[in-house]
Design a protein around this motif. Sequence first.
Motif, PDB file in Angstrom:
ATOM      1  N   GLN A 272       0.846  -1.194   0.000  1.00 13.53           N
ATOM      2  CA  GLN A 272       0.000   0.000   0.000  1.00 13.53           C
ATOM      3  C   GLN A 272       0.878   1.238   0.000  1.00 13.53           C
ATOM      4  O   GLN A 272       1.853   1.314   0.768  1.00 13.53           O
ATOM      5  CB  GLN A 272      -0.919  -0.001   1.216  1.00 13.53           C
ATOM      6  CG  GLN A 272      -1.956  -1.117   1.168  1.00 13.53           C
ATOM      7  CD  GLN A 272      -2.933  -1.047   2.317  1.00 13.53           C
ATOM      8  OE1 GLN A 272      -2.580  -0.608   3.414  1.00 13.53           O
ATOM      9  NE2 GLN A 272      -4.156  -1.475   2.075  1.00 13.53           N
TER      10      GLN A 272
ATOM     11  N   VAL B 105       0.867   5.497   0.157  1.00  9.56           N
ATOM     12  CA  VAL B 105       0.079   6.671   0.532  1.00  9.56           C
ATOM     13  C   VAL B 105       0.902   7.918   0.274  1.00  9.56           C
ATOM     14  O   VAL B 105       1.951   8.130   0.912  1.00  9.56           O
ATOM     15  CB  VAL B 105      -0.348   6.610   2.007  1.00  9.56           C
ATOM     16  CG1 VAL B 105      -1.147   7.858   2.371  1.00  9.56           C
ATOM     17  CG2 VAL B 105      -1.162   5.343   2.277  1.00  9.56           C
ATOM     18  N   GLU B 106       0.402   8.745  -0.650  1.00 10.59           N
ATOM     19  CA  GLU B 106       1.088   9.991  -0.981  1.00 10.59           C
ATOM     20  C   GLU B 106       0.598  11.126  -0.092  1.00 10.59           C
ATOM     21  O   GLU B 106      -0.557  11.125   0.353  1.00 10.59           O
ATOM     22  CB  GLU B 106       0.850  10.385  -2.453  1.00 10.59           C
ATOM     23  CG  GLU B 106       1.282   9.382  -3.481  1.00 10.59           C
ATOM     24  CD  GLU B 106       0.122   8.564  -4.015  1.00 10.59           C
ATOM     25  OE1 GLU B 106       0.202   8.077  -5.156  1.00 10.59           O
ATOM     26  OE2 GLU B 106      -0.881   8.415  -3.278  1.00 10.59           O
TER      27      GLU B 106
ATOM     28  N   CYS C  91       5.791   9.635  -0.142  1.00  9.99           N
ATOM     29  CA  CYS C  91       5.031   8.415  -0.413  1.00  9.99           C
ATOM     30  C   CYS C  91       5.490   7.360   0.578  1.00  9.99           C
ATOM     31  O   CYS C  91       6.635   6.907   0.521  1.00  9.99           O
ATOM     32  CB  CYS C  91       5.266   7.956  -1.841  1.00  9.99           C
ATOM     33  SG  CYS C  91       4.553   6.337  -2.228  1.00  9.99           S
TER      34      CYS C  91
ATOM     35  N   TYR D  84       1.235  10.580  -8.790  1.00  7.41           N
ATOM     36  CA  TYR D  84       1.089   9.229  -8.284  1.00  7.41           C
ATOM     37  C   TYR D  84       2.449   8.623  -7.961  1.00  7.41           C
ATOM     38  O   TYR D  84       3.400   8.740  -8.741  1.00  7.41           O
ATOM     39  CB  TYR D  84       0.412   8.336  -9.329  1.00  7.41           C
ATOM     40  CG  TYR D  84      -0.986   8.736  -9.686  1.00  7.41           C
ATOM     41  CD1 TYR D  84      -1.243   9.612 -10.734  1.00  7.41           C
ATOM     42  CD2 TYR D  84      -2.081   8.239  -8.962  1.00  7.41           C
ATOM     43  CE1 TYR D  84      -2.534   9.978 -11.069  1.00  7.41           C
ATOM     44  CE2 TYR D  84      -3.382   8.598  -9.290  1.00  7.41           C
ATOM     45  CZ  TYR D  84      -3.593   9.471 -10.339  1.00  7.41           C
ATOM     46  OH  TYR D  84      -4.880   9.836 -10.665  1.00  7.41           O
TER      47      TYR D  84
ATOM     48  N   TYR E  90       2.345  -1.612  -8.166  1.00  5.74           N
ATOM     49  CA  TYR E  90       1.515  -1.002  -7.133  1.00  5.74           C
ATOM     50  C   TYR E  90       1.481   0.511  -7.304  1.00  5.74           C
ATOM     51  O   TYR E  90       2.503   1.129  -7.618  1.00  5.74           O
ATOM     52  CB  TYR E  90       2.063  -1.353  -5.734  1.00  5.74           C
ATOM     53  CG  TYR E  90       2.229  -2.833  -5.521  1.00  5.74           C
ATOM     54  CD1 TYR E  90       3.482  -3.439  -5.607  1.00  5.74           C
ATOM     55  CD2 TYR E  90       1.123  -3.641  -5.253  1.00  5.74           C
ATOM     56  CE1 TYR E  90       3.639  -4.792  -5.427  1.00  5.74           C
ATOM     57  CE2 TYR E  90       1.271  -5.006  -5.074  1.00  5.74           C
ATOM     58  CZ  TYR E  90       2.530  -5.576  -5.165  1.00  5.74           C
ATOM     59  OH  TYR E  90       2.666  -6.919  -4.986  1.00  5.74           O
ATOM     60  N   TRP E  91       0.303   1.071  -7.024  1.00  6.97           N
ATOM     61  CA  TRP E  91       0.096   2.510  -7.209  1.00  6.97           C
ATOM     62  C   TRP E  91      -0.610   3.105  -6.001  1.00  6.97           C
ATOM     63  O   TRP E  91      -1.464   2.467  -5.377  1.00  6.97           O
ATOM     64  CB  TRP E  91      -0.767   2.758  -8.456  1.00  6.97           C
ATOM     65  CG  TRP E  91      -0.061   2.412  -9.722  1.00  6.97           C
ATOM     66  CD1 TRP E  91       0.054   1.169 -10.289  1.00  6.97           C
ATOM     67  CD2 TRP E  91       0.656   3.315 -10.558  1.00  6.97           C
ATOM     68  NE1 TRP E  91       0.809   1.243 -11.440  1.00  6.97           N
ATOM     69  CE2 TRP E  91       1.179   2.550 -11.640  1.00  6.97           C
ATOM     70  CE3 TRP E  91       0.904   4.682 -10.525  1.00  6.97           C
ATOM     71  CZ2 TRP E  91       1.942   3.113 -12.665  1.00  6.97           C
ATOM     72  CZ3 TRP E  91       1.654   5.248 -11.548  1.00  6.97           C
ATOM     73  CH2 TRP E  91       2.159   4.467 -12.602  1.00  6.97           C
ATOM     74  N   GLY E  92      -0.255   4.354  -5.707  1.00  8.17           N
ATOM     75  CA  GLY E  92      -0.986   5.089  -4.687  1.00  8.17           C
ATOM     76  C   GLY E  92      -2.223   5.738  -5.283  1.00  8.17           C
ATOM     77  O   GLY E  92      -2.499   5.621  -6.483  1.00  8.17           O
ATOM     78  N   GLN E  93      -2.960   6.435  -4.435  1.00 10.23           N
ATOM     79  CA  GLN E  93      -4.213   7.067  -4.855  1.00 10.23           C
ATOM     80  C   GLN E  93      -3.976   8.410  -5.544  1.00 10.23           C
ATOM     81  O   GLN E  93      -4.863   8.914  -6.225  1.00 10.23           O
ATOM     82  CB  GLN E  93      -5.109   7.286  -3.637  1.00 10.23           C
ATOM     83  CG  GLN E  93      -5.599   6.002  -2.997  1.00 10.23           C
ATOM     84  CD  GLN E  93      -6.649   5.313  -3.822  1.00 10.23           C
ATOM     85  OE1 GLN E  93      -6.348   4.613  -4.783  1.00 10.23           O
ATOM     86  NE2 GLN E  93      -7.893   5.500  -3.466  1.00 10.23           N
ATOM     87  N   GLY E  94      -2.819   8.982  -5.360  1.00  5.20           N
ATOM     88  CA  GLY E  94      -2.508  10.253  -5.991  1.00  5.20           C
ATOM     89  C   GLY E  94      -2.684  11.429  -5.058  1.00  5.20           C
ATOM     90  O   GLY E  94      -3.489  11.391  -4.123  1.00  5.20           O
ATOM     91  N   THR E  95      -1.946  12.489  -5.341  1.00  5.03           N
ATOM     92  CA  THR E  95      -2.076  13.735  -4.596  1.00  5.03           C
ATOM     93  C   THR E  95      -2.061  14.889  -5.598  1.00  5.03           C
ATOM     94  O   THR E  95      -1.264  14.899  -6.542  1.00  5.03           O
ATOM     95  CB  THR E  95      -0.955  13.876  -3.542  1.00  5.03           C
ATOM     96  OG1 THR E  95      -1.171  15.044  -2.756  1.00  5.03           O
ATOM     97  CG2 THR E  95       0.437  13.965  -4.170  1.00  5.03           C
TER      98      THR E  95
END
Length: 123
Positions: A3, A5-6, A22, A94, A112-117
């Motif tokens: 997981q 998180v940015e 991140c 991302y 794997y990717w974060g949700q973005g900021t």
Amino acid sequence: QVQLVESGGGLVQAGGSLRLSCAASERTFSVYDMGWFRQAPGKEREFVAAISRSGVTPYAGSVKGRFTISRDNAKNTVYMQMNSLKPEDTAVYYCAASTVVGTTILSTNYNYWGQGTQVTVSS
């Protein structure tokens, strides 16, 4: 499952700076190549910067000399310092992690990717 998180996005004036972070949930963070990508409205997602597990740091030409990527394996975190920001840097940024052996500039190599900021640079 990693997981990501940015954090650190926001609104800044042109010429200003932001630092994105991140944080990864994975304790074996050091074995991952890490990358930052961005997507502006109506555009394709594009590569910004990466830092490989061995410390190699490629950058997109549009950000070279202004952005700096780094990682702290003890904190399972990758950073991107963004200086001299321009309105064209406005995008959702991302964070991504890769276990694939290969080039770090291709989004398809990331598992794997974060949700973005959101980063917004006003003129």
